[in-house]
Design a protein around this motif. Structure first.
Motif, short mmCIF file in Angstrom:
data_model
loop_
_atom_site.label_atom_id
_atom_site.label_comp_id
_atom_site.label_asym_id
_atom_site.label_seq_id
_atom_site.Cartn_x
_atom_site.Cartn_y
_atom_site.Cartn_z
N GLN A 1 0.83 -1.21 0.00
CA GLN A 1 0.00 0.00 0.00
C GLN A 1 0.86 1.26 0.00
OE1 GLN A 1 -2.67 -0.24 3.39
NE2 GLN A 1 -3.65 -2.09 2.67
N GLY A 2 2.19 1.07 -0.10
CA GLY A 2 3.11 2.21 -0.14
C GLY A 2 3.54 2.70 1.23
N TRP A 3 3.29 1.89 2.28
CA TRP A 3 3.66 2.31 3.64
C TRP A 3 4.90 1.54 4.09
CZ3 TRP A 3 -1.85 1.41 6.09
CH2 TRP A 3 -2.76 2.33 5.52
N ASP A 4 5.85 2.27 4.70
CA ASP A 4 7.05 1.59 5.19
C ASP A 4 7.09 1.53 6.71
OD1 ASP A 4 7.48 4.19 5.78
OD2 ASP A 4 9.32 4.42 4.59
N SER A 5 5.99 1.88 7.35
CA SER A 5 5.90 1.74 8.82
C SER A 5 4.43 1.59 9.16
CB SER A 5 6.50 2.96 9.52
OG SER A 5 6.35 2.83 10.93
N SER A 6 4.14 1.57 10.46
CA SER A 6 2.75 1.53 10.89
C SER A 6 2.04 2.81 10.46
CB SER A 6 2.70 1.41 12.42
OG SER A 6 1.43 1.81 12.90
N PRO A 7 0.78 2.70 9.98
CA PRO A 7 0.04 3.92 9.65
C PRO A 7 -0.08 4.85 10.86
CG PRO A 7 -1.41 1.98 9.67
CD PRO A 7 0.00 1.48 9.76
N PHE A 8 0.04 4.30 12.07
CA PHE A 8 -0.05 5.13 13.26
C PHE A 8 1.21 5.98 13.45
CE2 PHE A 8 -2.87 1.46 14.44
CZ PHE A 8 -4.04 2.14 14.20
N ASN A 9 2.31 5.59 12.81
CA ASN A 9 3.49 6.45 12.81
C ASN A 9 3.48 7.37 11.60
OD1 ASN A 9 4.40 5.24 15.14
ND2 ASN A 9 5.87 3.90 14.13
N LEU A 10 3.02 6.84 10.45
CA LEU A 10 3.01 7.64 9.23
C LEU A 10 2.02 8.80 9.34
CD1 LEU A 10 3.10 4.79 6.56
CD2 LEU A 10 4.98 6.26 7.27
N PHE A 11 0.92 8.58 10.06
CA PHE A 11 -0.11 9.62 10.22
C PHE A 11 -0.23 9.91 11.72
CE2 PHE A 11 -1.32 6.72 6.67
CZ PHE A 11 -0.93 7.56 5.64
N PRO A 12 0.63 10.81 12.23
CA PRO A 12 0.77 10.98 13.69
C PRO A 12 -0.52 11.40 14.38
CG PRO A 12 2.51 12.18 12.48
CD PRO A 12 1.54 11.68 11.46
N VAL A 13 -1.37 12.16 13.71
CA VAL A 13 -2.62 12.59 14.36
C VAL A 13 -3.48 11.36 14.63
CG1 VAL A 13 -4.70 13.98 14.11
CG2 VAL A 13 -2.52 14.87 13.31
N LYS A 14 -3.49 10.44 13.66
CA LYS A 14 -4.22 9.19 13.83
C LYS A 14 -3.56 8.32 14.91
CE LYS A 14 -6.44 5.77 10.86
NZ LYS A 14 -6.75 5.43 9.47
N GLY A 15 -2.25 8.36 14.94
CA GLY A 15 -1.51 7.58 15.94
C GLY A 15 -1.82 8.06 17.35
N GLN A 16 -1.86 9.37 17.52
CA GLN A 16 -2.16 9.94 18.83
C GLN A 16 -3.56 9.52 19.27
OE1 GLN A 16 -1.56 14.21 18.75
NE2 GLN A 16 -2.52 14.45 20.77
N HIS B 1 3.10 1.58 26.26
CA HIS B 1 3.54 1.82 24.88
C HIS B 1 4.89 1.12 24.69
CE1 HIS B 1 1.14 5.81 24.29
NE2 HIS B 1 0.56 5.04 25.17
N PRO B 2 4.97 0.11 23.85
CA PRO B 2 6.28 -0.52 23.65
C PRO B 2 7.22 0.47 22.96
CG PRO B 2 4.49 -1.75 22.55
CD PRO B 2 3.92 -0.45 23.00
N ASP B 3 8.49 0.35 23.25
CA ASP B 3 9.49 1.20 22.63
C ASP B 3 10.55 0.30 22.02
OD1 ASP B 3 11.12 3.27 21.85
OD2 ASP B 3 11.97 3.58 23.86
N PRO B 4 10.75 0.31 20.69
CA PRO B 4 10.04 1.14 19.72
C PRO B 4 8.65 0.58 19.40
CG PRO B 4 11.52 -0.34 18.56
CD PRO B 4 11.74 -0.58 20.04
N PHE B 5 7.82 1.45 18.84
CA PHE B 5 6.53 1.01 18.30
C PHE B 5 6.53 1.33 16.81
CE2 PHE B 5 2.27 1.78 16.74
CZ PHE B 5 1.65 0.60 17.10
N PRO B 6 6.10 0.42 15.92
CA PRO B 6 5.73 -0.95 16.28
C PRO B 6 6.95 -1.82 16.58
CG PRO B 6 5.66 -0.64 13.89
CD PRO B 6 5.98 0.70 14.49
N GLN B 7 6.73 -2.83 17.39
CA GLN B 7 7.74 -3.85 17.63
C GLN B 7 7.90 -4.71 16.37
OE1 GLN B 7 9.10 -5.20 21.10
NE2 GLN B 7 9.16 -2.96 21.11
N ASN B 8 9.08 -5.33 16.27
CA ASN B 8 9.26 -6.32 15.21
C ASN B 8 8.68 -7.65 15.71
OD1 ASN B 8 10.26 -8.39 13.59
ND2 ASN B 8 12.07 -7.21 13.03
#
Lengths: 198, 198
Positions: B49-64, B83-90
């Protein structure tokens, strides 16, 4: 604890906003919660996320699922569902007109009429004649369509978009009660409970 | 109408999968529906879908929003949330190991233990020592971690991703019952009702 108002934020092009528009008043009434209606426009918000169309078009697998999900839910709720062509519809005229219509107590009825025409009958909601007919059906002045083309009416919708972004809104429908934001028709009950202080 | 099996598709890095993993067995048991557990990996699906990370990181307002939504739901369900660090976990090692663990009836317990460590305690689920300890706690062989590094185990996870894409899965958790796909913890009840033939 005093009951808080429920803010209902919706976009006329949005399928899931249709679901909420058709039930928010009834659900809120049952809980004794008052509702304020806030039409806005997702275009600039999606653009700020790098999207130039509905995510349901940009991500077709998700779009295909959305229509199936909508079909199941509409069937369960006894709501008609037609795919508007094109999808998404341009909801700007409807939103500008709704902001004017909502000065009148018949405003919510007009908003529901727009959704019913769009998703229940597959009508084109960017058509001024349709919007005029819907206004008349709700006992509102069809001249609001002309007023919707004026600078103050355009500015009013821009203000709504700015306010939505300020509130952290990124999709529709969204609900705001006090300091809490809820996203999606699935969260209506939770938003109402929060507004009711349950 | 015969009851259908409910397929539970989940990604170990996914917050909303955590919600479903902790309740799917109980909800299904109550409805007399059997559950099969299908760990998979969202990485290649998001990439398509063209995303290289979680959509919750790519779209921070949605992530918050997602973290606030999770906090409200976890509080209501009495679930801890860190909140796991880092998020998302592998979650690849956990998923490969889970596919092996699920040959045993204790497999689902292991999956829940991974989620509890990750989102309940903030542990790093890509750590082989943690996964070994969780396996042992569930009465499973810690050697599964080594087996998870073999070619057949890697191929098994790839097959799951391919199967998920075939099923039209684009996010997690997802549920499949018969020909119907349901997405999100919010749809668990609907999926169960469909599987139960209600």
């Amino acid at each position: 604890m005093a009951k808080q108002e429920l803010q209902f934020w919706f976009e006329f092009a949005s399928t899931y906003s249709y679901l909420s528009a058709m039930r928010v008043q009834e659900v809120a009434d049952k809980a004794g919660v008052s509702v304020s209606w806030h039409p806005f426009w997702l275009g600039p918000i999606f653009k700020s996320q790098g999207w130039d169309s509905s995510p349901f078009n940009l991500f077709p697998v998700k779009g295909q699922y959305m229509w199936r999900d909508m079909a199941r839910i509409c069937k369960a709720r006894g709501l008609p569902l037609v795919h508007p062509d094109p999808f998404p519809q341009n909801g700007i005229l409807a939103a500008r007109t709704a902001l004017l219509a909502l000065r009148d107590p018949a405003g919510p009825e007009f908003c529901r009429a727009v959704y019913a025409a769009e998703f229940g009958e597959g009508k084109t909601i960017s058509d001024p004649d349709l919007i005029r007919a819907l206004l008349e059906r709700c006992g509102l002045s069809p001249a609001l369509v002309d007023e919707a083309g004026t600078e103050p009416a355009k500015a009013a919708l821009k203000d709504k978009v700015a306010k939505a972004m300020e509130l952290g809104i990124f999709g529709a429908p969204s609900f705001v009660a006090g300091d809490e934001l809820f996203w999606g028709d699935d969260r209506l009950e939770q938003a109402i409970a929060h507004a009711a202080g349950v």
